[in-house]
Design a protein around this motif. Structure first.
Motif, PDB file in Angstrom:
ATOM      1  N   ASP A 138      -0.250   5.234   0.054  1.00 59.79           N
ATOM      2  CA  ASP A 138      -1.573   6.005   0.354  1.00 59.79           C
ATOM      3  C   ASP A 138      -2.687   5.370   0.053  1.00 59.79           C
ATOM      4  N   ASN A 139      -3.462   5.701  -1.031  1.00 58.36           N
ATOM      5  CA  ASN A 139      -4.555   5.121  -1.469  1.00 58.36           C
ATOM      6  C   ASN A 139      -4.600   4.043  -2.718  1.00 58.36           C
ATOM      7  N   THR A 140      -3.085   3.752  -2.929  1.00 64.06           N
ATOM      8  CA  THR A 140      -3.070   2.630  -4.142  1.00 64.06           C
ATOM      9  C   THR A 140      -2.638   1.429  -3.493  1.00 64.06           C
TER      10      THR A 140
ATOM     11  N   ASN B 179       0.790  -1.255   0.031  1.00 63.74           N
ATOM     12  CA  ASN B 179      -0.059   0.209  -0.072  1.00 63.74           C
ATOM     13  C   ASN B 179       0.787   1.396   0.152  1.00 63.74           C
TER      14      ASN B 179
END
Length: 240
Positions: A191-193, A189
């Motif tokens: 951040d949001n990825t 992971n």
């Protein structure tokens, strides 16, 4: 008065009658006929012409007006029906939300282009890919639909510093990519990825990875090949 006197009077009347000049019969009949008021066999038909003419005029006006009125009514109804038909077609369209169109990788064709053409077309397509500054890239190609819409692209990164070679394929959000091969893969992971990856065991001398990630609405498929196992360092630099 005695008989003698009567005879004398009769003789005088006869003599007077003989001396009277009689008119011809036709002339006398004509005089009589002009004074007679009985039907002589000829019928005179008297027509009430004024009312009849008035009715005829009104009737003719009515007949002349009716076709014109009917044409006007037909024209007005035709226009109304046309407007209703147009509204029936346009109103659903105006309220209908356009459904997005999706593609699979097999729906796209690859077109080799120059570096300049590649970045120009990617900019026009509004596909927001990662920042490639600091990477040496080659073998640019665009992924297009049948009608020529750009939905992705490919290129190769030569990372001389880490002795790595990375094949990058990316797709727009309109392309659906299966993640079946990455269900049991490792996850990383940033951040949001969420990055899914696994190592291919066939090559024992090199580190070879298959990578799938969705970063900022762009899907990436990477084939990572390196002499050192530094895949996570690459992720931290690439997906920023």
């Amino acid at each position: 008065m005695d008989n003698k006197e009567n005879e004398q009077i009769e003789n005088i009347l006869k003599k007077s009658a003989e001396e009277i000049e009689l008119k011809p019969f036709s002339e006398r009949w004509q005089d009589i006929e002009n004074r007679l008021e009985f039907d002589n066999g000829e019928k005179v038909v008297i027509k009430e012409q004024v009312p009849i003419l008035s009715m005829q005029n009104n009737t003719s006006e009515d007949f002349s007006k009716k076709p014109a009125d009917n044409k006007i009514k037909i024209f007005v109804w035709s226009i109304c029906l046309l407007l209703v038909a147009v509204l029936v077609i346009l109103i659903p369209i105006s309220f209908h939300k356009t459904e997005p169109v999706y593609f699979g990788p097999d729906d796209l064709t690859s077109e080799i282009v120059s570096k300049e053409m590649f970045w120009s077309e990617i900019t026009k397509s509004k596909i927001d890919i990662v920042d490639m500054d600091g990477y040496e890239c080659e073998d640019y190609a665009l992924l297009k639909t049948e009608i020529g819409e750009v939905q992705g692209g490919t290129f190769i990164i030569n990372d001389d510093e880490n002795l790595a070679l990375i094949n990058v394929t990316f797709y727009s959000s309109s392309v659906i990519i299966s993640n079946e091969d990455f269900i049991e893969s490792d996850k990383y992971n940033i951040d949001n990825t969420v990055i899914s990856y696994y190592r291919l065991e066939d090559n024992i001398d090199l580190f070879e990875y298959e990578v799938l990630a969705n970063h900022k609405n762009v899907t990436y498929e990477l084939k990572y090949l390196s002499v050192t196992d530094n895949i996570l360092e690459f992720f931290n630099k690439f997906f920023v």
